[in-house]
Design an enzyme around this catalytic site. Structure first.
Site, PDB file in Angstrom:
ATOM      1  N   SER A 276       3.097  -0.936   2.178  1.00 17.14           N
ATOM      2  CA  SER A 276       1.863  -1.756   2.217  1.00 17.14           C
ATOM      3  C   SER A 276       0.985  -0.376   2.126  1.00 17.14           C
ATOM      4  O   SER A 276       0.982  -0.097   1.002  1.00 17.14           O
ATOM      5  CB  SER A 276       1.574  -2.029   3.761  1.00 17.14           C
ATOM      6  OG  SER A 276       2.469  -3.305   3.962  1.00 17.14           O
TER       7      SER A 276
ATOM      8  N   ASP B 286       4.445 -12.786  -1.566  1.00 19.23           N
ATOM      9  CA  ASP B 286       3.863 -12.060  -0.908  1.00 19.23           C
ATOM     10  C   ASP B 286       2.265 -12.716  -1.003  1.00 19.23           C
ATOM     11  O   ASP B 286       1.541 -12.444  -2.158  1.00 19.23           O
ATOM     12  CB  ASP B 286       3.723 -10.713  -1.417  1.00 19.23           C
ATOM     13  CG  ASP B 286       2.988  -9.741  -0.305  1.00 19.23           C
ATOM     14  OD1 ASP B 286       2.160  -9.996   0.518  1.00 19.23           O
ATOM     15  OD2 ASP B 286       3.522  -8.442  -0.386  1.00 19.23           O
TER      16      ASP B 286
ATOM     17  N   HIS C 144       4.982 -10.687   2.714  1.00 17.87           N
ATOM     18  CA  HIS C 144       4.941  -9.344   2.743  1.00 17.87           C
ATOM     19  C   HIS C 144       5.896  -8.541   3.340  1.00 17.87           C
ATOM     20  O   HIS C 144       6.210  -7.384   2.946  1.00 17.87           O
ATOM     21  CB  HIS C 144       3.388  -9.043   3.316  1.00 17.87           C
ATOM     22  CG  HIS C 144       2.960  -7.602   3.290  1.00 17.87           C
ATOM     23  ND1 HIS C 144       2.852  -6.787   1.963  1.00 17.87           N
ATOM     24  CD2 HIS C 144       2.810  -6.653   3.984  1.00 17.87           C
ATOM     25  CE1 HIS C 144       2.473  -5.728   2.195  1.00 17.87           C
ATOM     26  NE2 HIS C 144       2.427  -5.284   3.333  1.00 17.87           N
TER      27      HIS C 144
END
Length: 717
Positions: free
Chosen positions: A587, A662, A694
């Site tokens: 991330s 995602d 994600h």
């Protein structure tokens, strides 16, 4: 950015020192950590409402039963068996259960649990059952019941309220574009839901989000033949955002009004709260620039704007996260949380918006308010006053402003306070203690130990690990956790792996068993001969406003500077191989990883970046504009952090990983980067995880970590 944070919270780790015979397998590190290698605990531990007695569930004669105890009893006693519960259900002509359910004993006088899809409440005093939600209601989307017996839910995009007999359709224009009673603003600003019942349960405040003006974004469903496109609404930085309003439904009059929150339409309506008498609704209204917050009061009956109680401004950004909390014994005063003095603290206000006093103060953060004691004079809260890597419970006297620490020892404490405020259930652990549960009397500090967990890793040959700080160039202490290889030979050079995140609302290093992580992967790497370093750079959470805001308008810069400080530290260790170092992040950490590999190309030989933002133009309005302003306002910052246009600087090996579905960090980020790499004849590696958003979860998570491990094994050893 809560969804971004989830992945790294499952990664951060701190493990104790041992010297036994077994080695961790990947299955141990990723799956058994939640079962056979998890520390012992007391399942379902909670207080009985209105009492100092606690209950928990454990096996008894091959089935689960509830046990109870208190400070005065040396031995816990049997409280409730499945046979006893089923007998009560039969007498009430309710369905019986094949297994003991999870029961909420601490939310009120009634016990709340589910039976075959229904939600029931049992009153032990009257020995009666009430159906809170039948099977059809309990299965509805966003179903939420009020204390008055009304249930709000979504159906066919519209909001309904059921009074127990009939359902009233509250809205009529709900569509995929007009969303009701759901979380808005991409779950930022502390928002996690879209319905807010009044204190008496007869009025409902709810969100209405019009996202018709937001461009569609395609997410492909690969499970059908042919694959099909599913559009989502994804407002990208600098583009048109959605427009939110707040409605109020009166369940008795069946009337709906919308609060007159005014213009501009693109603003953030956050931290919704009701006044104690249910006459008013309070909203923290934040401008799109996120540098000006106004706490506004609205009339719940008419929707009229009453007044602004106070404002907060910041040259960088304001981020309200917690609604007002009115005093239990004084409806004319409330508590507000703010980091206006540089640290998140509690402030006491009058109901007309006048600041009475600052309740807490210091270079530490209030993390959570637990609630009041019976009198309402004392407030319990959790803070980092002892250390940024610990959590402790305090009780604050509102009148005197004096605080008293309830929990003891350097540790991370997770606590529950009894409804009276006289007793605390204290679950805590440290890097050397897998877990202790104590019952604590608030006034005397006397403790009764309920559990001391055994070490689940006592038979494993683990490397040494330690938490420490290094001094950054900014003068800040940077917390690190170092894992040394099992059976370290300090005369030899060992390859290195560094894991980081470095973004807001996340903290990797905690003085807690396994660092609060969901796996033992870092220790597994140490068993493979790696030196592993985990670190929190500037930008991380719970270190004050200046520490987080240091990345404003050019994310990545301070993180890279702090990483170089860590690299310099690693190079000074006699047993590290500076020619074989790897970097890993997910991330925001994935962004930082790629950013570092491109701007410091000769430091790490190999890197893995998962779910990485590689161009902040592709990330959502709310998060991105808080830290970067808009692309129109900060073109230099966006250009500097557009990693796609810098891929030609890559020298080391880089593996990009992305969930194919995602909807948080769009796959377009890494696809664009790969395309530019191909155009520039730069080699990168790429792995997708179909069916995952994600976070790569379930059994595929073990596959992911094996993939990452293999990549470092191939390139660093």
């Amino acid at each position: 950015m809560k969804k971004l944070v989830l992945f790294l919270l499952l990664l951060s780790a701190t493990v104790i020192v041992h010297g036994q015979q077994k080695n961790l397998s990947m299955l141990d590190a990723m799956a058994n950590v939640r079962t056979t290698l998890a520390p012992q605990s007391l399942r379902g531990l909670q207080f009985l409402y209105g009492k100092e007695d606690y209950v928990y569930i454990k096996p008894l004669n091959n089935e689960m039963a509830w046990f109870t105890g208190n400070a005065g009893k040396k031995e816990d006693q049997l409280f409730l068996t499945l046979k006893q519960l089923n007998q009560k259900l039969r007498v009430a002509q309710q369905d019986t259960l094949a297994a003991m359910p999870a029961i909420q004993f601490n939310k009120g006088k009634e016990w709340i649990f589910a039976v075959n899809g229904k939600q029931l409440a049992y009153n032990p005093s009257a020995n009666t059952f009430t159906t809170l939600m039948d099977r059809s209601l309990a299965g509805k989307d966003k179903a939420e019941r009020s204390v008055a017996g009304y249930t709000a839910y979504l159906e066919n995009y519209n909001l309904f309220v059921n009074d127990g007999q009939t359902a009233k359709q509250v809205t009529n224009d709900g569509t995929a574009n007009v969303v009701y009673a759901s979380s808005v603003h991409r779950d930022e600003f502390g928002i996690s839901k879209g319905t807010f019942w009044s204190n008496n349960g007869k009025q409902l405040a709810f969100y209405r989000m019009d996202q018709s003006m937001v461009a569609d974004y395609p997410i492909i469903d690969w499970t059908s033949r042919p694959a099909k496109n599913i559009n989502i609404k994804y407002p990208m930085a600098g583009d048109k955002s959605h427009e939110v309003t707040v409605g109020v439904y009166n369940a008795q009059t069946q009337n709906v009004v919308y609060l007159k929150t005014g213009e501009p339409a693109e603003q953030y309506l956050t931290n919704i709260a009701w006044s104690p008498d249910d006459k008013y609704v309070y909203i923290a209204v934040l401008n799109r620039g996120q540098n000006h917050m106004e706490l506004k009061q609205f009339d719940a009956q008419t929707g009229n704007y009453i007044k602004t109680l106070f404002e907060e401004r910041d040259a960088k950004y304001v981020e309200p996260l917690v609604p007002v909390k009115f005093l239990k014994n004084d409806p004319q005063q409330f508590i507000w949380q703010s980091n206006r003095d540089g640290w998140n603290h509690l402030y006491l206000y009058s109901a007309n918006g006048k600041l009475i006093k600052q309740l807490t103060k210091g270079n530490w953060e209030v993390l959570e308010v637990k609630g009041f004691d019976t009198s309402g004079d004392n407030l319990f809260y959790v803070s980092t006053e002892e250390s940024p890597i610990t959590r402790n419970l305090y009780v604050l006297n509102i009148r005197s402003g004096k605080s008293k620490r309830i929990t003891t020892g350097t540790a991370v404490h997770n606590t529950e306070v009894s409804s009276s405020g006289n007793t605390v259930l204290d679950r805590f652990s440290t890097t050397k203690n897998p877990g202790t549960i104590d019952l604590v009397e608030v006034k005397t500090g006397q403790r009764k130990q309920l559990l001391q967990a055994a070490d689940p890793l006592k038979n494993y040959a683990l490397g040494e690990s330690s938490i420490f700080t290094i001094k950054g160039k900014s003068g800040d202490d940077l917390y690190c956790n170092l894992f040394k290889p099992t059976h370290l030979d300090s005369t030899k050079k060992h390859p290195v792996i560094v894991y980081w995140y470095g973004g807001s609302h996340a903290q990797l290093i905690l003085d807690q068993w396994n660092g609060g992580a969901g796996n033992y992967w870092f220790q597994y790497l140490a068993e493979q001969g790696f030196v592993v370093l985990v670190m929190d750079t500037r930008g991380s959470d719970n270190r004050g406003k200046a520490f987080e805001q240091s990345m404003f308008r050019k994310v990545g810069d301070v993180q890279m500077e702090d990483m170089m400080t860590a690299v310099d530290y690693l190079k000074r260790l006699p047993y590290t191989d500076e020619k074989n170092m790897g970097l890993f992040g997910w991330s925001f950490g994935g962004f930082n990883t790629v950013d570092f590999m491109l701007n410091h190309p000769d430091v790490f030989k190999a890197a893995v970046a998962g779910g990485a933002v590689t161009n902040w133009n592709f990330y959502e309005v709310m998060y991105t504009e808080r830290y970067m302003d808009t692309p129109q306002e900060n073109p230099e910052g966006y250009a500097a952090t557009n990693l796609t246009n810098q891929i030609q600087k890559l020298k080391g090996k880089l593996l990009l990983i992305h969930g194919l579905q995602d909807n948080v960090v769009l796959q377009q980020n890494t696809v664009e980067l790969v395309k530019k790499a191909v155009d520039n004849n730069i080699q990168v590696d790429y792995m997708i995880y179909p069916g995952h958003e994600h976070n790569v979860l379930g059994k595929d998570r073990t596959h992911l970590y094996q993939k990452v491990t293999d990549y470092f094994m191939q390139n660093l050893k």
